[in-house]
Design an enzyme around this catalytic site. Structure first.
Site, PDB file in Angstrom:
ATOM      1  N   SER A 261     -11.064  -6.885  -3.937  1.00  0.00           N
ATOM      2  CA  SER A 261     -12.394  -6.903  -4.553  1.00  0.00           C
ATOM      3  C   SER A 261     -13.073  -5.538  -4.390  1.00  0.00           C
ATOM      4  O   SER A 261     -14.024  -5.226  -5.103  1.00  0.00           O
ATOM      5  CB  SER A 261     -13.253  -8.027  -3.966  1.00  0.00           C
ATOM      6  OG  SER A 261     -13.112  -8.107  -2.569  1.00  0.00           O
TER       7      SER A 261
ATOM      8  N   GLU B 285       2.129 -13.162  12.567  1.00  0.00           N
ATOM      9  CA  GLU B 285       2.715 -11.970  13.186  1.00  0.00           C
ATOM     10  C   GLU B 285       2.499 -10.781  12.250  1.00  0.00           C
ATOM     11  O   GLU B 285       2.820 -10.853  11.058  1.00  0.00           O
ATOM     12  CB  GLU B 285       4.219 -12.179  13.428  1.00  0.00           C
ATOM     13  CG  GLU B 285       4.537 -13.268  14.433  1.00  0.00           C
ATOM     14  CD  GLU B 285       3.977 -12.984  15.827  1.00  0.00           C
ATOM     15  OE1 GLU B 285       3.886 -11.800  16.225  1.00  0.00           O
ATOM     16  OE2 GLU B 285       3.622 -13.962  16.515  1.00  0.00           O
TER      17      GLU B 285
ATOM     18  N   SER C 159      -7.933  -4.893   5.537  1.00  0.00           N
ATOM     19  CA  SER C 159      -8.603  -4.595   4.262  1.00  0.00           C
ATOM     20  C   SER C 159      -9.067  -5.836   3.508  1.00  0.00           C
ATOM     21  O   SER C 159      -8.868  -5.950   2.294  1.00  0.00           O
ATOM     22  CB  SER C 159      -7.699  -3.725   3.373  1.00  0.00           C
ATOM     23  OG  SER C 159      -7.435  -2.486   3.989  1.00  0.00           O
TER      24      SER C 159
ATOM     25  N   ASP D 131       0.829  -1.207   0.000  1.00  0.00           N
ATOM     26  CA  ASP D 131       0.000   0.000   0.000  1.00  0.00           C
ATOM     27  C   ASP D 131       0.864   1.259   0.000  1.00  0.00           C
ATOM     28  O   ASP D 131       1.970   1.258   0.537  1.00  0.00           O
ATOM     29  CB  ASP D 131      -0.916  -0.017   1.235  1.00  0.00           C
ATOM     30  CG  ASP D 131      -2.068   0.960   1.093  1.00  0.00           C
ATOM     31  OD1 ASP D 131      -2.348   1.403  -0.035  1.00  0.00           O
ATOM     32  OD2 ASP D 131      -2.686   1.285   2.126  1.00  0.00           O
TER      33      ASP D 131
ATOM     34  N   HIS E  97       2.117   3.164  -9.165  1.00  0.00           N
ATOM     35  CA  HIS E  97       1.886   1.740  -9.435  1.00  0.00           C
ATOM     36  C   HIS E  97       3.014   1.168 -10.290  1.00  0.00           C
ATOM     37  O   HIS E  97       3.449   0.031 -10.084  1.00  0.00           O
ATOM     38  CB  HIS E  97       0.537   1.536 -10.132  1.00  0.00           C
ATOM     39  CG  HIS E  97      -0.638   1.972  -9.305  1.00  0.00           C
ATOM     40  ND1 HIS E  97      -0.756   1.662  -7.967  1.00  0.00           N
ATOM     41  CD2 HIS E  97      -1.748   2.696  -9.613  1.00  0.00           C
ATOM     42  CE1 HIS E  97      -1.888   2.181  -7.495  1.00  0.00           C
ATOM     43  NE2 HIS E  97      -2.502   2.820  -8.472  1.00  0.00           N
TER      44      HIS E  97
ATOM     45  N   ARG F 188       0.065   7.678  -2.766  1.00  0.00           N
ATOM     46  CA  ARG F 188       0.658   8.764  -1.980  1.00  0.00           C
ATOM     47  C   ARG F 188       2.106   9.016  -2.378  1.00  0.00           C
ATOM     48  O   ARG F 188       2.582  10.152  -2.394  1.00  0.00           O
ATOM     49  CB  ARG F 188       0.548   8.437  -0.476  1.00  0.00           C
ATOM     50  CG  ARG F 188      -0.828   8.777   0.081  1.00  0.00           C
ATOM     51  CD  ARG F 188      -1.062   8.095   1.404  1.00  0.00           C
ATOM     52  NE  ARG F 188      -1.320   6.670   1.209  1.00  0.00           N
ATOM     53  CZ  ARG F 188      -1.249   5.772   2.188  1.00  0.00           C
ATOM     54  NH1 ARG F 188      -0.885   6.134   3.398  1.00  0.00           N
ATOM     55  NH2 ARG F 188      -1.530   4.516   1.938  1.00  0.00           N
ATOM     56  N   TRP F 189       2.805   7.953  -2.725  1.00  0.00           N
ATOM     57  CA  TRP F 189       4.200   8.100  -3.181  1.00  0.00           C
ATOM     58  C   TRP F 189       4.243   8.997  -4.424  1.00  0.00           C
ATOM     59  O   TRP F 189       5.078   9.892  -4.529  1.00  0.00           O
ATOM     60  CB  TRP F 189       4.765   6.709  -3.497  1.00  0.00           C
ATOM     61  CG  TRP F 189       6.202   6.700  -3.940  1.00  0.00           C
ATOM     62  CD1 TRP F 189       7.304   6.553  -3.136  1.00  0.00           C
ATOM     63  CD2 TRP F 189       6.700   6.808  -5.286  1.00  0.00           C
ATOM     64  NE1 TRP F 189       8.449   6.575  -3.896  1.00  0.00           N
ATOM     65  CE2 TRP F 189       8.108   6.735  -5.214  1.00  0.00           C
ATOM     66  CE3 TRP F 189       6.094   6.979  -6.535  1.00  0.00           C
ATOM     67  CZ2 TRP F 189       8.912   6.805  -6.347  1.00  0.00           C
ATOM     68  CZ3 TRP F 189       6.904   7.049  -7.663  1.00  0.00           C
ATOM     69  CH2 TRP F 189       8.294   6.967  -7.567  1.00  0.00           C
TER      70      TRP F 189
ATOM     71  N   LEU G  56      10.397 -20.945  -5.239  1.00  0.00           N
ATOM     72  CA  LEU G  56       9.584 -19.936  -4.553  1.00  0.00           C
ATOM     73  C   LEU G  56       8.159 -20.025  -5.079  1.00  0.00           C
ATOM     74  O   LEU G  56       7.943 -20.091  -6.283  1.00  0.00           O
ATOM     75  CB  LEU G  56      10.154 -18.532  -4.815  1.00  0.00           C
ATOM     76  CG  LEU G  56       9.296 -17.334  -4.368  1.00  0.00           C
ATOM     77  CD1 LEU G  56       9.179 -17.267  -2.848  1.00  0.00           C
ATOM     78  CD2 LEU G  56       9.886 -16.023  -4.889  1.00  0.00           C
TER      79      LEU G  56
HETATM   80  C1  IPE Z   1      -5.555  -2.728  -0.052  1.00  0.00           C
HETATM   81  O1  IPE Z   1      -5.158  -1.430  -0.334  1.00  0.00           O
HETATM   82  C2  IPE Z   1      -5.436  -3.589  -1.235  1.00  0.00           C
HETATM   83  C3  IPE Z   1      -4.159  -3.606  -1.929  1.00  0.00           C
HETATM   84  C4  IPE Z   1      -3.006  -3.146  -1.549  1.00  0.00           C
HETATM   85  C5  IPE Z   1      -4.236  -4.247  -3.174  1.00  0.00           C
HETATM   86  P1  IPE Z   1      -6.178  -0.220  -0.315  1.00  0.00           P
HETATM   87  O2  IPE Z   1      -5.341   0.999  -0.339  1.00  0.00           O
HETATM   88  O3  IPE Z   1      -7.185  -0.370  -1.388  1.00  0.00           O
HETATM   89  O4  IPE Z   1      -6.876  -0.412   1.100  1.00  0.00           O
HETATM   90  P2  IPE Z   1      -7.903   0.516   1.889  1.00  0.00           P
HETATM   91  O5  IPE Z   1      -9.143   0.564   1.084  1.00  0.00           O
HETATM   92  O6  IPE Z   1      -7.256   1.850   2.033  1.00  0.00           O
HETATM   93  O7  IPE Z   1      -8.097  -0.173   3.199  1.00  0.00           O
HETATM   94  C1  IPE Z   2      -1.732   0.197  -3.306  1.00  0.00           C
HETATM   95  O1  IPE Z   2      -1.476   1.551  -3.338  1.00  0.00           O
HETATM   96  C2  IPE Z   2      -1.940  -0.387  -4.651  1.00  0.00           C
HETATM   97  C3  IPE Z   2      -3.314  -0.812  -4.941  1.00  0.00           C
HETATM   98  C4  IPE Z   2      -4.336  -0.782  -4.135  1.00  0.00           C
HETATM   99  C5  IPE Z   2      -3.555  -1.307  -6.275  1.00  0.00           C
HETATM  100  P1  IPE Z   2      -2.641   2.610  -3.303  1.00  0.00           P
HETATM  101  O2  IPE Z   2      -3.054   2.894  -4.713  1.00  0.00           O
HETATM  102  O3  IPE Z   2      -3.725   2.163  -2.406  1.00  0.00           O
HETATM  103  O4  IPE Z   2      -1.896   3.867  -2.705  1.00  0.00           O
HETATM  104  P2  IPE Z   2      -2.464   4.907  -1.663  1.00  0.00           P
HETATM  105  O5  IPE Z   2      -2.974   4.146  -0.486  1.00  0.00           O
HETATM  106  O6  IPE Z   2      -3.541   5.668  -2.346  1.00  0.00           O
HETATM  107  O7  IPE Z   2      -1.279   5.750  -1.335  1.00  0.00           O
HETATM  108 MG    MG Z   3      -4.109   2.461  -0.405  1.00  0.00          MG
END
Ligand code: IPE
Ligand code: IPE
Ligand code: MG
Length: 237
Positions: free
Chosen positions: A56, A194, A183, A10, A27, A14-15, A121
Site C-alpha cells: 500500500s 520462521e 514492510s 525485493d 520487474h 537494484r538488480w 497449490l
Molecule cells: C516491499 O518492498 C513490498 C514488496 C516487495 C512488494 P519495498 O522495496 O517497497 O519495501 P521498503 O519500502 O524498502 O521497505
Molecule cells: C521489489 O523490488 C518489487 C516491488 C516493490 C514492486 P524493488 O522495486 O523494491 O527493488 P529495489 O528494492 O529498489 O531494489
Molecule cells: Mg525494494
C-alpha cells in the site's frame, strides 16, 4: 516441508541498476522468477505460496514505475492464468483492490473465479496490501457482524475476517534483497513464522536459493513458547 511460504520479493530495482537497465527491467525479470517459484512449490508439494507484489506504500513511487507495474500485473494475469489453471493452481489476490483500474479488477475477479476449483497449490498475490490495513478491515467487519456485542472480543472473532483466513499461518517467511524488515506485510499472521532474510536480489532467487531457505527452515526448532525438552517428550502436545 513448510506448508505455507510467504515471500517479500525485493531487489528488482537494484538488480536492474547493476546492469545499467531501467528499474522496470528488474520487474520483468522478477515475474519470470515468480513462475519458477510456483513450479518449485508444485514440485515440492508446498500447499500455500503467498507473494508480496505491491504494498500500500508503493503508490509513493514515481508515477511511471507504478503504471509500468500495473501493466505488468495485467499482462501476467492475461498470459499466466490459463497455465496456472492447467497446473491445478488456485489464484487469489489480497489487498485493497478498489484502487486498481476497473480492467485490472475484472481480470482479478475472473482469474479467481476460473481457478476456484483447484487444490494443488494456493497461490496468493498481495497487491495494494498492508498488514495494518488488513487488521483494520477485519476489525470493521468483525464489529459489523455483531453490532450488539460491546466487549469480550477474542482473537478467534477477528481471524475469520482477515484476508488470509483460508490458509494456515505462514511457516516460512522469505525476504530477498538484503533488507531485514517486514514492510507492513502480513503482520498478524507472521506472529510465529520462521524468518529468513537473504541478500540475494529477487531476480537472482532461483530454485537453489529457495532450497537453501527451506533447509534453514528445516534446521530450526519451532517451540511456540514451550521449552526444548517439552518438544522432545511430547512433540505434538
Ligand atoms: C516491499 O518492498 C513490498 C514488496 C516487495 C512488494 P519495498 O522495496 O517497497 O519495501 P521498503 O519500502 O524498502 O521497505
Ligand atoms: C521489489 O523490488 C518489487 C516491488 C516493490 C514492486 P524493488 O522495486 O523494491 O527493488 P529495489 O528494492 O529498489 O531494489
Ligand atoms: Mg525494494
Amino acid at each position: 516441508m513448510p506448508r505455507h511460504v510467504a515471500v517479500i520479493m525485493d531487489g528488482n530495482g537494484r538488480w536492474a541498476k547493476k546492469r545499467f537497465l531501467p528499474r522496470v527491467a528488474g520487474h520483468v525479470k522478477g515475474v519470470e522468477l515468480v513462475r519458477e517459484m510456483v513450479r518449485a512449490c508444485l514440485e515440492r508439494g508446498i500447499q500455500y505460496l503467498t507473494l508480496f507484489a505491491f504494498s500500500s506504500e508503493n503508490w509513493r513511487r514515481p508515477q511511471e514505475e507504478v503504471s509500468l507495474l500495473m501493466q505488468l500485473f495485467v499482462k501476467a494475469l492475461e498470459q499466466e492464468v490459463e497455465k496456472l489453471d492447467r497446473n491445478g493452481v488456485r489464484l487469489r489476490v489480497i489487498g485493497d483492490l478498489s484502487r486498481f483500474e476497473p480492467r485490472l479488477q475484472e481480470l482479478i475477479r475472473q482469474a479467481e473465479a476460473n481457478t476456484a476449483g483447484n487444490t494443488r497449490l494456493d497461490l496468493t498475490i498481495a497487491a495494494n496490501y498492508g498488514g495494518r490495513w488488513d487488521i483494520m478491515q477485519a476489525t470493521n467487519q468483525m464489529l459489523a457482524a455483531q453490532p450488539e456485542k460491546r466487549d469480550g472480543w477474542l482473537e478467534s472473532d477477528l481471524e475469520p475476517h482477515l484476508s488470509m483466513s483460508f490458509a494456515p499461518e505462514p511457516d516460512l517467511f522469505i525476504r530477498t534483497g538484503g533488507e531485514e524488515r517486514i514492510s507492513n506485510f502480513l503482520l498478524w499472521q507472521l506472529a510465529y513464522t520462521e524468518l529468513y532474510f537473504t541478500p540475494i536480489l529477487w531476480p537472482d532467487f532461483d530454485t537453489a536459493e529457495f532450497d537453501k531457505a527451506i533447509t534453514s527452515f528445516q534446521q530450526r526448532e519451532r517451540r511456540f513458547g514451550r521449552t526444548s525438552e517439552q518438544l522432545v517428550e511430547k512433540p505434538n502436545a
